[in-house]
Motif scaffolding. Structure first.
Motif, PDB file in Angstrom:
ATOM      1  N   ALA A   1       0.829  -1.218   0.000  1.00  0.00           N
ATOM      2  CA  ALA A   1       0.000   0.000   0.000  1.00  0.00           C
ATOM      3  C   ALA A   1       0.855   1.256   0.000  1.00  0.00           C
ATOM      4  O   ALA A   1       0.480   2.259  -0.609  1.00  0.00           O
ATOM      5  CB  ALA A   1      -0.940  -0.008   1.202  1.00  0.00           C
TER       6      ALA A   1
ATOM      7  N   HIS B   1      -0.473   4.443  -5.500  1.00  0.00           N
ATOM      8  CA  HIS B   1      -1.283   5.661  -5.577  1.00  0.00           C
ATOM      9  C   HIS B   1      -2.728   5.233  -5.308  1.00  0.00           C
ATOM     10  O   HIS B   1      -3.100   4.086  -5.572  1.00  0.00           O
ATOM     11  CB  HIS B   1      -1.145   6.282  -6.972  1.00  0.00           C
ATOM     12  CG  HIS B   1      -1.882   7.568  -7.105  1.00  0.00           C
ATOM     13  ND1 HIS B   1      -3.200   7.617  -7.470  1.00  0.00           N
ATOM     14  CD2 HIS B   1      -1.490   8.847  -6.902  1.00  0.00           C
ATOM     15  CE1 HIS B   1      -3.603   8.875  -7.489  1.00  0.00           C
ATOM     16  NE2 HIS B   1      -2.574   9.638  -7.146  1.00  0.00           N
ATOM     17  N   ASP B   2      -3.550   6.112  -4.803  1.00  0.00           N
ATOM     18  CA  ASP B   2      -4.950   5.783  -4.495  1.00  0.00           C
ATOM     19  C   ASP B   2      -5.658   5.129  -5.677  1.00  0.00           C
ATOM     20  O   ASP B   2      -6.480   4.231  -5.499  1.00  0.00           O
ATOM     21  CB  ASP B   2      -5.718   7.032  -4.060  1.00  0.00           C
ATOM     22  CG  ASP B   2      -5.330   7.506  -2.666  1.00  0.00           C
ATOM     23  OD1 ASP B   2      -4.539   6.822  -1.992  1.00  0.00           O
ATOM     24  OD2 ASP B   2      -5.833   8.574  -2.258  1.00  0.00           O
ATOM     25  N   SER B   3      -5.343   5.541  -6.875  1.00  0.00           N
ATOM     26  CA  SER B   3      -6.004   5.010  -8.067  1.00  0.00           C
ATOM     27  C   SER B   3      -5.576   3.581  -8.414  1.00  0.00           C
ATOM     28  O   SER B   3      -6.194   2.942  -9.264  1.00  0.00           O
ATOM     29  CB  SER B   3      -5.737   5.919  -9.271  1.00  0.00           C
ATOM     30  OG  SER B   3      -4.352   5.911  -9.580  1.00  0.00           O
ATOM     31  N   GLN B   4      -4.541   3.064  -7.764  1.00  0.00           N
ATOM     32  CA  GLN B   4      -4.021   1.736  -8.095  1.00  0.00           C
ATOM     33  C   GLN B   4      -4.546   0.629  -7.187  1.00  0.00           C
ATOM     34  O   GLN B   4      -4.346  -0.545  -7.482  1.00  0.00           O
ATOM     35  CB  GLN B   4      -2.492   1.751  -8.026  1.00  0.00           C
ATOM     36  CG  GLN B   4      -1.849   2.654  -9.052  1.00  0.00           C
ATOM     37  CD  GLN B   4      -0.345   2.743  -8.852  1.00  0.00           C
ATOM     38  OE1 GLN B   4       0.120   3.078  -7.764  1.00  0.00           O
ATOM     39  NE2 GLN B   4       0.396   2.418  -9.896  1.00  0.00           N
ATOM     40  N   PHE B   5      -5.227   0.982  -6.114  1.00  0.00           N
ATOM     41  CA  PHE B   5      -5.686  -0.034  -5.164  1.00  0.00           C
ATOM     42  C   PHE B   5      -6.647  -1.032  -5.807  1.00  0.00           C
ATOM     43  O   PHE B   5      -6.524  -2.238  -5.606  1.00  0.00           O
ATOM     44  CB  PHE B   5      -6.331   0.623  -3.938  1.00  0.00           C
ATOM     45  CG  PHE B   5      -5.350   1.037  -2.897  1.00  0.00           C
ATOM     46  CD1 PHE B   5      -5.056   0.214  -1.826  1.00  0.00           C
ATOM     47  CD2 PHE B   5      -4.707   2.262  -2.978  1.00  0.00           C
ATOM     48  CE1 PHE B   5      -4.140   0.587  -0.862  1.00  0.00           C
ATOM     49  CE2 PHE B   5      -3.792   2.651  -2.024  1.00  0.00           C
ATOM     50  CZ  PHE B   5      -3.498   1.815  -0.957  1.00  0.00           C
ATOM     51  N   SER B   6      -7.614  -0.517  -6.559  1.00  0.00           N
ATOM     52  CA  SER B   6      -8.645  -1.392  -7.126  1.00  0.00           C
ATOM     53  C   SER B   6      -8.059  -2.493  -7.999  1.00  0.00           C
ATOM     54  O   SER B   6      -8.446  -3.654  -7.881  1.00  0.00           O
ATOM     55  CB  SER B   6      -9.658  -0.569  -7.924  1.00  0.00           C
ATOM     56  OG  SER B   6     -10.368   0.279  -7.065  1.00  0.00           O
TER      57      SER B   6
ATOM     58  N   GLY C   1      -6.893   0.787   1.431  1.00  0.00           N
ATOM     59  CA  GLY C   1      -7.265   1.738   0.385  1.00  0.00           C
ATOM     60  C   GLY C   1      -8.476   2.569   0.762  1.00  0.00           C
ATOM     61  O   GLY C   1      -8.523   3.776   0.503  1.00  0.00           O
TER      62      GLY C   1
ATOM     63  N   ARG D   1      -7.682   5.280   3.088  1.00  0.00           N
ATOM     64  CA  ARG D   1      -7.072   6.417   2.391  1.00  0.00           C
ATOM     65  C   ARG D   1      -8.076   7.194   1.555  1.00  0.00           C
ATOM     66  O   ARG D   1      -7.928   8.394   1.350  1.00  0.00           O
ATOM     67  CB  ARG D   1      -5.926   5.927   1.501  1.00  0.00           C
ATOM     68  CG  ARG D   1      -4.690   5.618   2.327  1.00  0.00           C
ATOM     69  CD  ARG D   1      -3.536   5.028   1.586  1.00  0.00           C
ATOM     70  NE  ARG D   1      -3.124   5.636   0.331  1.00  0.00           N
ATOM     71  CZ  ARG D   1      -2.064   5.236  -0.366  1.00  0.00           C
ATOM     72  NH1 ARG D   1      -1.313   4.247   0.089  1.00  0.00           N
ATOM     73  NH2 ARG D   1      -1.758   5.810  -1.494  1.00  0.00           N
ATOM     74  N   ASN D   2      -9.104   6.507   1.042  1.00  0.00           N
ATOM     75  CA  ASN D   2     -10.104   7.165   0.196  1.00  0.00           C
ATOM     76  C   ASN D   2     -11.438   6.448   0.372  1.00  0.00           C
ATOM     77  O   ASN D   2     -11.762   5.516  -0.369  1.00  0.00           O
ATOM     78  CB  ASN D   2      -9.672   7.134  -1.274  1.00  0.00           C
ATOM     79  CG  ASN D   2     -10.679   7.782  -2.196  1.00  0.00           C
ATOM     80  OD1 ASN D   2     -11.652   8.386  -1.752  1.00  0.00           O
ATOM     81  ND2 ASN D   2     -10.466   7.640  -3.490  1.00  0.00           N
TER      82      ASN D   2
ATOM     83  N   ASN E   1     -14.074   5.650  -2.567  1.00  0.00           N
ATOM     84  CA  ASN E   1     -13.769   4.760  -3.679  1.00  0.00           C
ATOM     85  C   ASN E   1     -14.822   3.644  -3.720  1.00  0.00           C
ATOM     86  O   ASN E   1     -14.723   2.645  -3.017  1.00  0.00           O
ATOM     87  CB  ASN E   1     -12.359   4.188  -3.540  1.00  0.00           C
ATOM     88  CG  ASN E   1     -11.935   3.386  -4.750  1.00  0.00           C
ATOM     89  OD1 ASN E   1     -12.737   2.755  -5.422  1.00  0.00           O
ATOM     90  ND2 ASN E   1     -10.637   3.406  -5.016  1.00  0.00           N
TER      91      ASN E   1
ATOM     92  N   LEU F   1     -13.620   0.073  -4.815  1.00  0.00           N
ATOM     93  CA  LEU F   1     -12.888  -0.606  -3.758  1.00  0.00           C
ATOM     94  C   LEU F   1     -13.840  -1.107  -2.669  1.00  0.00           C
ATOM     95  O   LEU F   1     -13.678  -2.217  -2.156  1.00  0.00           O
ATOM     96  CB  LEU F   1     -11.850   0.351  -3.169  1.00  0.00           C
ATOM     97  CG  LEU F   1     -10.620  -0.239  -2.524  1.00  0.00           C
ATOM     98  CD1 LEU F   1      -9.938  -1.268  -3.404  1.00  0.00           C
ATOM     99  CD2 LEU F   1      -9.641   0.874  -2.172  1.00  0.00           C
TER     100      LEU F   1
END
Length: 187
Positions: free
Chosen positions: A34, A38-43, A65, A68-69, A72, A75
């Motif tokens: 983690a 980047h936040d956009s890469q978690f999914s 994730g 952090r957001n 999302n 997610l």
């Protein structure tokens, strides 16, 4: 002398106590991963873990994730998939219900909740959820398939109830037998 012996014993006790205390836990593999995302890469990473049957790791990474957001949606949805894969269906259902309340225009949570509800034996509710998913997206093939499965299960339920009373109805008995065979074969 007495004072210095006390200080020495106190220092020794503190040193021994520190040496035998539990070590600070190391970061998990998912926490380490983690940190690099980047936040956009978690999914995409959670999806990969789910596809490789690593639901526990997928859940852990999804939780990080989401921390952090929290907005999302993808997610949050994948988190419910991981929960379901881990057999934590009540928690998955709670998460799916929350997604439906917050985002009623997304069909996937209705579909997944319907599968869980069908597993709980709530076939009528499952059918209702699937009809809502299909009202949102009439081309949602998985929801169409699942609705067919629910209707088939409802048909079997109804045939079984009537077969208990209409024991001499050969046509009914034949249909029931055929439906049960079909569901076992997965035709």
């Amino acid at each position: 002398m007495r004072r210095s012996l006390f200080v020495l014993l106190s220092a020794l006790f503190v040193a021994v106590g520190t040496a035998t205390s539990l070590p600070v836990s190391a970061a998990s593999d998912m926490e380490n991963l983690a940190r690099t995302l980047h936040d956009s890469q978690f999914s995409e990473h959670v999806e990969r873990l789910l596809k490789s049957n690593n639901a526990a790791q997928a859940l852990e990474l999804a939780d990080i994730g989401i921390a952090r957001n929290a907005r999302n949606v993808q997610l949050r949805f994948m988190r419910t998939v991981a929960l379901d894969a881990l057999g934590r269906r009540e928690e998955a259902a709670t998460g799916l219900n929350a997604l439906i309340r917050e985002y009623p225009e997304i069909p996937d949570p209705y579909n997944n909740l319907a599968v869980i509800e069908a597993g709980f034996g709530n076939l009528e509710h499952a059918a209702e959820l699937l009809r809502k998913a299909l009202a949102i997206n009439p081309e949602f093939a998985l929801a169409q398939k699942n609705l067919g499965d629910v209707y088939l299960a409802l048909a079997i339920e109804n045939y079984e109830r009537s077969a208990a009373v209409l024991t001499r109805n050969a046509e009914l008995q034949s249909r029931l037998k055929t439906l049960k065979r079909i569901t076992k074969e997965g035709v």
